[in-house]
Motif scaffolding. Structure first.
Motif, mmCIF file in Angstrom:
data_model
loop_
_atom_site.group_PDB
_atom_site.id
_atom_site.type_symbol
_atom_site.label_atom_id
_atom_site.label_comp_id
_atom_site.label_asym_id
_atom_site.label_seq_id
_atom_site.Cartn_x
_atom_site.Cartn_y
_atom_site.Cartn_z
ATOM 1 N N ASP A 101 0.809 -1.224 0.000
ATOM 2 C CA ASP A 101 0.000 0.000 0.000
ATOM 3 C C ASP A 101 0.843 1.276 0.000
ATOM 4 O O ASP A 101 0.383 2.326 0.433
ATOM 5 C CB ASP A 101 -0.971 -0.021 1.193
ATOM 6 C CG ASP A 101 -2.231 0.786 0.919
ATOM 7 O OD1 ASP A 101 -2.634 0.882 -0.269
ATOM 8 O OD2 ASP A 101 -2.815 1.329 1.869
ATOM 9 N N THR A 102 2.098 1.169 -0.462
ATOM 10 C CA THR A 102 3.029 2.296 -0.518
ATOM 11 C C THR A 102 3.730 2.269 -1.875
ATOM 12 O O THR A 102 4.280 1.232 -2.249
ATOM 13 C CB THR A 102 4.084 2.176 0.606
ATOM 14 O OG1 THR A 102 3.419 2.081 1.861
ATOM 15 C CG2 THR A 102 5.032 3.355 0.608
ATOM 16 N N PRO A 103 3.735 3.381 -2.625
ATOM 17 C CA PRO A 103 4.425 3.372 -3.920
ATOM 18 C C PRO A 103 5.919 3.063 -3.764
ATOM 19 O O PRO A 103 6.580 3.606 -2.880
ATOM 20 C CB PRO A 103 4.228 4.795 -4.450
ATOM 21 C CG PRO A 103 3.059 5.334 -3.697
ATOM 22 C CD PRO A 103 3.102 4.669 -2.349
ATOM 23 N N SER A 104 6.426 2.159 -4.592
ATOM 24 C CA SER A 104 7.844 1.798 -4.606
ATOM 25 C C SER A 104 8.352 1.925 -6.031
ATOM 26 O O SER A 104 7.611 1.730 -6.995
ATOM 27 C CB SER A 104 8.035 0.369 -4.105
ATOM 28 O OG SER A 104 7.630 0.251 -2.762
ATOM 29 N N TYR A 105 9.638 2.195 -6.166
ATOM 30 C CA TYR A 105 10.223 2.517 -7.461
ATOM 31 C C TYR A 105 10.725 1.276 -8.201
ATOM 32 O O TYR A 105 11.513 0.507 -7.683
ATOM 33 C CB TYR A 105 11.314 3.562 -7.211
ATOM 34 C CG TYR A 105 12.581 3.498 -7.992
ATOM 35 C CD1 TYR A 105 12.596 3.766 -9.352
ATOM 36 C CD2 TYR A 105 13.787 3.225 -7.369
ATOM 37 C CE1 TYR A 105 13.785 3.746 -10.068
ATOM 38 C CE2 TYR A 105 14.976 3.208 -8.076
ATOM 39 C CZ TYR A 105 14.962 3.461 -9.422
ATOM 40 O OH TYR A 105 16.141 3.436 -10.126
ATOM 41 N N THR B 197 1.985 -0.146 -22.458
ATOM 42 C CA THR B 197 1.191 -0.710 -21.355
ATOM 43 C C THR B 197 1.632 -2.146 -21.069
ATOM 44 O O THR B 197 0.815 -3.059 -21.008
ATOM 45 C CB THR B 197 -0.320 -0.689 -21.673
ATOM 46 O OG1 THR B 197 -0.532 -1.389 -22.905
ATOM 47 C CG2 THR B 197 -0.852 0.724 -21.761
ATOM 48 N N ALA B 198 2.939 -2.337 -20.876
ATOM 49 C CA ALA B 198 3.455 -3.667 -20.545
ATOM 50 C C ALA B 198 2.995 -4.038 -19.135
ATOM 51 O O ALA B 198 3.148 -3.256 -18.199
ATOM 52 C CB ALA B 198 4.974 -3.686 -20.639
ATOM 53 N N LEU B 199 2.408 -5.209 -19.001
ATOM 54 C CA LEU B 199 1.867 -5.650 -17.711
ATOM 55 C C LEU B 199 2.985 -6.013 -16.739
ATOM 56 O O LEU B 199 3.992 -6.626 -17.123
ATOM 57 C CB LEU B 199 0.962 -6.862 -17.900
ATOM 58 C CG LEU B 199 -0.315 -6.610 -18.692
ATOM 59 C CD1 LEU B 199 -1.021 -7.920 -18.996
ATOM 60 C CD2 LEU B 199 -1.241 -5.682 -17.921
ATOM 61 N N THR C 242 0.844 -1.466 -14.982
ATOM 62 C CA THR C 242 1.487 -1.456 -16.296
ATOM 63 C C THR C 242 2.583 -0.397 -16.292
ATOM 64 O O THR C 242 2.570 0.520 -15.462
ATOM 65 C CB THR C 242 0.482 -1.120 -17.423
ATOM 66 O OG1 THR C 242 -0.049 0.182 -17.205
ATOM 67 C CG2 THR C 242 -0.634 -2.142 -17.492
ATOM 68 N N ILE C 243 3.516 -0.545 -17.218
ATOM 69 C CA ILE C 243 4.568 0.459 -17.399
ATOM 70 C C ILE C 243 4.693 0.778 -18.877
ATOM 71 O O ILE C 243 4.316 -0.019 -19.730
ATOM 72 C CB ILE C 243 5.935 -0.007 -16.843
ATOM 73 C CG1 ILE C 243 6.421 -1.264 -17.587
ATOM 74 C CG2 ILE C 243 5.870 -0.226 -15.352
ATOM 75 C CD1 ILE C 243 7.866 -1.616 -17.314
ATOM 76 N N SER D 177 9.089 3.701 -12.887
ATOM 77 C CA SER D 177 7.666 3.752 -12.621
ATOM 78 C C SER D 177 7.437 3.400 -11.164
ATOM 79 O O SER D 177 8.176 2.601 -10.589
ATOM 80 C CB SER D 177 6.928 2.748 -13.510
ATOM 81 O OG SER D 177 5.539 2.863 -13.338
ATOM 82 N N ASP D 178 6.449 4.016 -10.549
ATOM 83 C CA ASP D 178 6.096 3.660 -9.179
ATOM 84 C C ASP D 178 5.045 2.557 -9.221
ATOM 85 O O ASP D 178 4.070 2.635 -9.968
ATOM 86 C CB ASP D 178 5.561 4.874 -8.418
ATOM 87 C CG ASP D 178 6.678 5.834 -8.029
ATOM 88 O OD1 ASP D 178 7.829 5.374 -7.874
ATOM 89 O OD2 ASP D 178 6.406 7.023 -7.869
#
Length: 163
Positions: free
Chosen positions: A37-41, A57-59, A78-79, A88-89
């Motif tokens: 539940d926390t954005p990670s890089y 939109t690579a999964l 996706t990124i 991407s976070d």
């Protein structure tokens, strides 16, 4: 001689094109700790431009298990991997259990993988085995033991005084 030089350039171009479809993920690294539940890089180099529009939109899937037998846990987003470097976070859902995981990025024709890393719940403490963390735990335990012993001694003195 000119033919050999042309052949060498063509061969290196084919190798570069083939390896461009797989990303080299540099974060998370082995030993990283992500919280739910926390954005990670998520960071990578390389690109998947040969995927065309699908590269935008690579999964990204969360996986668990040994590298020769990965099991799907959940999709985490996706990124866009069409550029040469990327970041991407990613947010791991809060219902994911504490444990060891990896990510797969569904690039084509080859899937890209991360190293194994730890995920902990937001309220769970991050795993630590650094000497400093172990020393802190020992100091806290010793402090608690010292305070407990002092209370016991003072209680015994008070009991003797009442006699």
């Amino acid at each position: 001689m000119k033919f050999i030089a042309t052949l060498a350039v063509a061969a290196s171009s084919v190798v570069a094109l083939a390896s461009a479809d797989m990303l080299q993920v540099h974060n998370p690294t082995r030993g990283s700790v992500w919280k739910t539940d926390t954005p990670s890089y998520l960071g990578w180099t390389g690109n998947c431009a040969s995927m065309g529009a699908a590269g935008r939109t690579a999964l990204v899937d969360l996986m668990t298990g040994p590298s020769d037998s990965l099991r799907f846990v959940t999709n985490v987003g996706t990124i866009d991997c069409t550029g040469n470097t990327g970041r991407s976070d990613i947010t791991i859902p809060k219902d994911v259990q504490t444990g060891k995981y990896s990510l797969t990025i569904r690039t084509s024709p080859d899937i890209s993988y991360t190293n194994v890393f730890d995920i902990v719940g937001v309220s769970a403490p991050a795993p630590s085995s650094t000497p400093e963390a172990l020393a802190d735990k020992s100091a806290n335990a010793a402090s608690s033991l010292g305070a407990s012993s002092l209370v016991t001694v003072l209680g015994a003195v008070a009991a003797i005084a009442l006699l």
